[in-house]
Scaffold this motif. Structure first.
Motif, mmCIF file in Angstrom:
data_model
loop_
_atom_site.group_PDB
_atom_site.id
_atom_site.type_symbol
_atom_site.label_atom_id
_atom_site.label_comp_id
_atom_site.label_asym_id
_atom_site.label_seq_id
_atom_site.Cartn_x
_atom_site.Cartn_y
_atom_site.Cartn_z
ATOM 1 N N ASP A 161 0.768 -1.118 -0.107
ATOM 2 C CA ASP A 161 -0.074 -0.050 0.009
ATOM 3 C C ASP A 161 1.019 1.227 0.035
ATOM 4 O OD1 ASP A 161 -1.824 1.879 0.405
ATOM 5 O OD2 ASP A 161 -2.499 1.383 2.474
ATOM 6 N N HIS A 162 0.794 1.726 -1.040
ATOM 7 C CA HIS A 162 1.610 3.173 -1.216
ATOM 8 C C HIS A 162 0.663 4.223 -1.715
ATOM 9 C CE1 HIS A 162 5.590 1.354 -0.574
ATOM 10 N NE2 HIS A 162 5.372 0.404 -1.733
ATOM 11 N N SER A 163 -0.475 4.182 -1.497
ATOM 12 C CA SER A 163 -1.378 5.136 -1.706
ATOM 13 C C SER A 163 -1.553 6.547 -0.814
ATOM 14 C CB SER A 163 -3.089 4.469 -1.381
ATOM 15 O OG SER A 163 -3.208 3.997 -0.155
ATOM 16 N N LYS A 164 -0.557 6.521 0.265
ATOM 17 C CA LYS A 164 -0.390 7.794 0.636
ATOM 18 C C LYS A 164 0.419 8.887 0.215
ATOM 19 C CE LYS A 164 3.716 6.825 3.397
ATOM 20 N NZ LYS A 164 4.583 6.842 4.833
ATOM 21 N N TYR A 165 0.921 8.332 -1.219
ATOM 22 C CA TYR A 165 1.971 9.172 -2.033
ATOM 23 C C TYR A 165 1.087 9.784 -2.972
ATOM 24 C CZ TYR A 165 5.837 6.990 0.494
ATOM 25 O OH TYR A 165 6.527 6.557 1.503
ATOM 26 N N ARG A 166 1.076 11.134 -3.093
ATOM 27 C CA ARG A 166 0.244 11.864 -4.006
ATOM 28 C C ARG A 166 1.048 12.328 -5.029
ATOM 29 N NH1 ARG A 166 -4.668 14.514 -5.252
ATOM 30 N NH2 ARG A 166 -4.349 16.327 -6.280
ATOM 31 N N LEU A 167 1.202 11.912 -6.389
ATOM 32 C CA LEU A 167 2.220 12.183 -7.443
ATOM 33 C C LEU A 167 1.583 12.734 -8.826
ATOM 34 C CD1 LEU A 167 4.333 8.820 -7.208
ATOM 35 C CD2 LEU A 167 4.422 11.026 -6.118
ATOM 36 N N THR A 168 0.195 13.315 -8.536
ATOM 37 C CA THR A 168 -0.577 13.752 -9.515
ATOM 38 C C THR A 168 -0.269 15.671 -9.528
ATOM 39 O OG1 THR A 168 -2.604 13.906 -10.965
ATOM 40 C CG2 THR A 168 -2.788 13.860 -8.389
ATOM 41 N N LEU A 169 -0.693 16.179 -10.497
ATOM 42 C CA LEU A 169 -0.547 17.808 -10.411
ATOM 43 C C LEU A 169 -1.897 18.170 -10.690
ATOM 44 C CD1 LEU A 169 0.999 20.022 -10.445
ATOM 45 C CD2 LEU A 169 1.311 19.681 -13.028
ATOM 46 N N ASP A 170 -2.301 18.759 -9.515
ATOM 47 C CA ASP A 170 -3.717 19.695 -9.721
ATOM 48 C C ASP A 170 -3.659 20.957 -8.865
ATOM 49 O OD1 ASP A 170 -6.376 19.658 -10.452
ATOM 50 O OD2 ASP A 170 -6.895 19.203 -8.508
ATOM 51 N N THR A 171 -2.651 21.006 -7.933
ATOM 52 C CA THR A 171 -2.610 22.224 -7.122
ATOM 53 C C THR A 171 -1.211 22.867 -6.960
ATOM 54 O OG1 THR A 171 -2.089 21.163 -5.021
ATOM 55 C CG2 THR A 171 -4.490 21.216 -5.781
#
Length: 245
Positions: free
Chosen positions: A186-196
């Motif tokens: 589970d590595h879902s704590k990392y946010r690697l997308t660009l929105d803000t």
């Protein structure tokens, strides 16, 4: 099952609400969109890459950027993104679509290829990266047959289904064979997308630290963030939007 033509379609436009013009921001030697195109071109099973943007004048620059990388740009409805994808896929006569959004400059070609292979080997109609308790957001990709896309285009009724391309498919498991590819950890704590702006701060730091002119994988990003644990806090409070453009 093998398919003759697999096309990556990158969803992109300038009108992002929280970070306008984000896809043409420079990350080191190229734009965010440039990195996404480069990474899609590196997926072994992908036959060709298309950028799908709106027909608004403000998105002329998106078409220009696609041309810089030698990829075709299809222009269609701003809000009916499902029709934009269907028409783009129809123009190039593809058998399979790999949907990618332009806010994922850390997309890993190896993970996308793994998804495509799982999709083909399982003879699914639709497959996606599993994000819940699995992969980080930002590696997102979806794979589906043109036949399934056509069915969604013809039958989708709600505004949400038309704006987000694939909900009609994954919300109707009785009509489609669906697969969600998990990660063992589970590595879902990392946010690697660009929105803000916070996302931009993190991704900029990652590129400054790792990028040397060639594609790096998500495991390298993970190794970096496990060392720079304070970086994870930069965008951990960001709530995910749904447009992907």
């Amino acid at each position: 099952m093998k398919y003759n033509k697999i096309t990556a379609i990158i969803q992109a436009r300038m009108g992002s609400t929280r970070l306008p013009g984000k896809v043409l921001r420079k990350l080191e030697d190229r734009t965010v969109l440039g990195h996404v195109i480069t990474r899609c071109l590196a997926v072994p099973s992908v036959s060709n890459v298309i950028v799908a943007t709106s027909n608004l004048e403000q998105d002329d620059v998106i078409a220009d950027e696609a041309a810089e990388y030698g990829v075709y740009c299809y222009r269609g409805s701003e809000h009916h993104v499902l029709s934009r994808f269907f028409e783009a896929a129809q123009v190039v006569k593809t058998d399979v679509v790999v949907r990618v959004t332009s806010d994922c400059p850390l997309l890993d070609p190896a993970i996308t290829e793994q998804l495509i292979q799982s999709f083909m080997n399982g003879e699914y109609d639709y497959a996606r990266i599993k994000l819940t308790n699995s992969f980080p957001r930002g590696l997102d990709s979806e794979v589906f047959t043109f036949k399934s896309l056509k069915q969604a285009y013809e039958k989708a009724k709600t505004e949400y289904e038309r704006e987000h391309v694939t909900p009609y498919i994954y919300n109707n498991p009785e009509q489609f064979r669906i697969y969600s590819m998990p990660n063992l950890e589970d590595h879902s704590k990392y946010r690697l997308t660009l929105d803000t702006p916070a996302d931009w701060e993190l991704i900029s730091r990652i590129y400054q630290e790792i990028y040397t002119g060639s594609i790096f994988g998500w495991r390298e990003v993970l190794d970096l963030l496990q060392k720079k644990t304070e970086w994870v806090k930069i965008n951990e409070e960001v709530e995910q939007a749904h447009s992907g453009e």
